[in-house]
Design an enzyme around this catalytic site. Structure first.
Site, mmCIF file in Angstrom:
data_model
loop_
_atom_site.group_PDB
_atom_site.id
_atom_site.type_symbol
_atom_site.label_atom_id
_atom_site.label_comp_id
_atom_site.label_asym_id
_atom_site.label_seq_id
_atom_site.Cartn_x
_atom_site.Cartn_y
_atom_site.Cartn_z
ATOM 1 N N HIS A 39 0.838 -1.204 0.000
ATOM 2 C CA HIS A 39 0.000 0.000 0.000
ATOM 3 C C HIS A 39 0.872 1.253 0.000
ATOM 4 O O HIS A 39 1.561 1.545 0.970
ATOM 5 C CB HIS A 39 -0.880 -0.032 1.256
ATOM 6 C CG HIS A 39 -1.822 1.111 1.366
ATOM 7 N ND1 HIS A 39 -1.730 2.058 2.367
ATOM 8 C CD2 HIS A 39 -2.894 1.468 0.605
ATOM 9 C CE1 HIS A 39 -2.711 2.928 2.226
ATOM 10 N NE2 HIS A 39 -3.430 2.590 1.170
ATOM 11 N N ARG A 40 0.865 1.950 -1.127
ATOM 12 C CA ARG A 40 1.725 3.131 -1.327
ATOM 13 C C ARG A 40 3.206 2.752 -1.189
ATOM 14 O O ARG A 40 4.029 3.568 -0.760
ATOM 15 C CB ARG A 40 1.370 4.257 -0.365
ATOM 16 C CG ARG A 40 -0.122 4.570 -0.270
ATOM 17 C CD ARG A 40 -0.405 5.735 0.661
ATOM 18 N NE ARG A 40 -1.803 5.757 1.056
ATOM 19 C CZ ARG A 40 -2.307 6.559 1.982
ATOM 20 N NH1 ARG A 40 -1.527 7.443 2.575
ATOM 21 N NH2 ARG A 40 -3.591 6.511 2.309
ATOM 22 N N GLU A 66 1.261 -0.579 -5.055
ATOM 23 C CA GLU A 66 0.090 0.270 -5.249
ATOM 24 C C GLU A 66 0.462 1.745 -5.363
ATOM 25 O O GLU A 66 0.927 2.333 -4.391
ATOM 26 C CB GLU A 66 -0.891 0.129 -4.072
ATOM 27 C CG GLU A 66 -2.249 0.768 -4.388
ATOM 28 C CD GLU A 66 -2.764 1.744 -3.364
ATOM 29 O OE1 GLU A 66 -2.022 2.092 -2.429
ATOM 30 O OE2 GLU A 66 -3.913 2.186 -3.511
ATOM 31 N N HIS A 81 -0.965 10.131 -3.128
ATOM 32 C CA HIS A 81 -2.266 9.788 -2.540
ATOM 33 C C HIS A 81 -3.174 11.004 -2.404
ATOM 34 O O HIS A 81 -4.322 11.007 -2.837
ATOM 35 C CB HIS A 81 -2.082 9.132 -1.165
ATOM 36 C CG HIS A 81 -3.388 8.841 -0.508
ATOM 37 N ND1 HIS A 81 -4.018 9.731 0.344
ATOM 38 C CD2 HIS A 81 -4.232 7.777 -0.614
ATOM 39 C CE1 HIS A 81 -5.177 9.229 0.735
ATOM 40 N NE2 HIS A 81 -5.328 8.049 0.173
ATOM 41 N N GLN A 201 -8.224 0.260 -9.867
ATOM 42 C CA GLN A 201 -9.164 0.434 -8.755
ATOM 43 C C GLN A 201 -9.640 1.870 -8.696
ATOM 44 O O GLN A 201 -8.917 2.794 -9.054
ATOM 45 C CB GLN A 201 -8.475 0.063 -7.427
ATOM 46 C CG GLN A 201 -7.117 0.721 -7.269
ATOM 47 C CD GLN A 201 -6.562 0.681 -5.856
ATOM 48 O OE1 GLN A 201 -7.297 0.562 -4.882
ATOM 49 N NE2 GLN A 201 -5.244 0.828 -5.721
#
Ligand code: G3P
Ligand code: CA
Length: 354
Positions: A39-40, A66, A81, A201
């Site tokens: 995640h990131r 991601e 983000h 996504q």
């Protein structure tokens, strides 16, 4: 009789052996291992959404990396983000606010390239180091473009014989220009087939549907996930995205899976999604220790979760690997069992001969 007892004893030993009860396949939709999504990047340890962070995550065992995707003032896609630059970068020390804020969309790519991403993870060091890890690229903690992330991943996989995938998020709200650019970037960088392991996504159902259409129009293969929170509405399971509630039926018509907040996931929800052919990925696990990771993730793996996002790829990897199905076991009592069966055969032959 002695041999019959031996055979019975052996069979009982097999039946009681813990190995005989070990799962022989994953409980996921496809029977494949649940995926660990960085995640990131390795954002718990190094500046998020940077090439250095993605590289560490891959070395820690990520199946997918991601990036979230935002667009600059001059139309370039960057891995970022937030819609603003000030939480994760040193923008405030280099630039004055624009329109009262530091919106990504108010800065050109050339300006954003002057910034350095700051470490924000709970287990990160102030000097952006991680013990034993040296990034291979120059300037590992600059804001990368989506093209740069894809180029890095392609080169890494080629050089190392790996097949790490990528799970880019088209940040809501719906923006058809940004979504067309994401598809173009994937195409330009050679991510066009299922073997390239792309999962797109978005929290916006409209974007999920649009991304699926764009993939079809470009003859590209990728999975697509609807993001949001689990909801049970009038007895119907679905997901609350950024543009409302969408039933699993509606999602299955445009997507291959859902990415949902882990707090709402139940075994029933996973079953309902699987019944419609939808994978279920959970976001975002942030355990700081191994025992916390097992406590958070293990129950959902038992229910058949297909993958999860985590800031701590190493801990997620540990949990998944600990669940790897055992190969079909030869029972510990196999020699005894075979001796028993052999003995029975011998006994039968003797009785026949008598
Ligand atoms: O995309 C899955 C997860 O990352 C959603 O949350 O806010 O971290 O993008 P967020
Ligand atoms: Ca995301």
């Amino acid at each position: 009789m002695k041999m019959q007892l031996a055979a019975l004893a052996a069979l009982s030993a097999f039946a009681l052996s813990p190995a005989a009860h070990a799962a022989t396949t994953w409980n996921t939709l496809t029977g494949e291992a649940p995926i660990v999504v960085a995640h990131r990047g390795a954002s718990g340890y190094l500046p998020e959404e940077t090439l250095g962070s993605y590289e560490l995550a891959i070395k820690m065992g990520a199946d997918y990396i991601e990036p979230d995707v935002q667009m600059t003032k001059d139309g370039h896609l960057v891995a970022m983000h937030d819609t603003t630059l000030n939480r994760t970068t040193n923008v405030a020390t280099l630039f004055a606010p624009r329109n009262g804020r530091y919106n990504v969309g108010d800065f050109t790519l050339a300006e954003i390239k002057q910034l350095t991403v700051k470490p924000t993870g709970a287990l990160s060091q102030p000097d952006s180091t991680y013990l034993g890890f040296t990034p291979t690229m120059p300037d590992p903690y600059k804001v990368p473009t989506l093209d740069e992330v894809l180029g890095f991943l392609k080169n890494y996989n080629t050089a190392n014989g790996t097949s790490v995938g990528i799970y880019p998020e088209a940040k809501a709200p719906f923006d058809s220009v940004k979504e067309q650019k994401i598809i173009a970037s994937l195409k330009d960088n050679g991510f066009t087939t299922a073997a390239d392991k792309v999962i797109l996504q978005s929290f916006a159902y409209q974007s999920v549907a649009n991304l699926t259409d764009l993939l079809d129009m470009n003859d590209m293969e990728a999975e697509v996930a609807q993001l949001g929170s689990v909801r049970l509405q009038n007895g119907v399971y679905g997901v609350n995205g950024s543009d409302g509630f969408w039933s699993l039926d509606q999602i299955a018509s445009v997507a291959t899976g859902v990415g949902v907040s882990y707090t709402g996931i139940t075994e029933d929800f996973i079953k309902a999604a699987h019944n419609l052919g939808l994978k279920v990925h959970a976001y975002t696990f942030r355990p700081l220790k191994e025992d916390e990771a097992f406590a958070m993730i293990q129950p959902m793996l038992d229910w058949g979760l297909d993958g999860f996002f985590t800031d701590y790829t190493d801990l997620g990897r540990t949990v998944v690997d600990a669940n790897a199905p055992a190969p079909v076991p030869l029972p510990a009592a196999a020699p005894l069992l075979l001796a028993g069966i052999g003995g029975l055969a011998l006994l039968r032959r003797r009785r026949k001969a008598a």
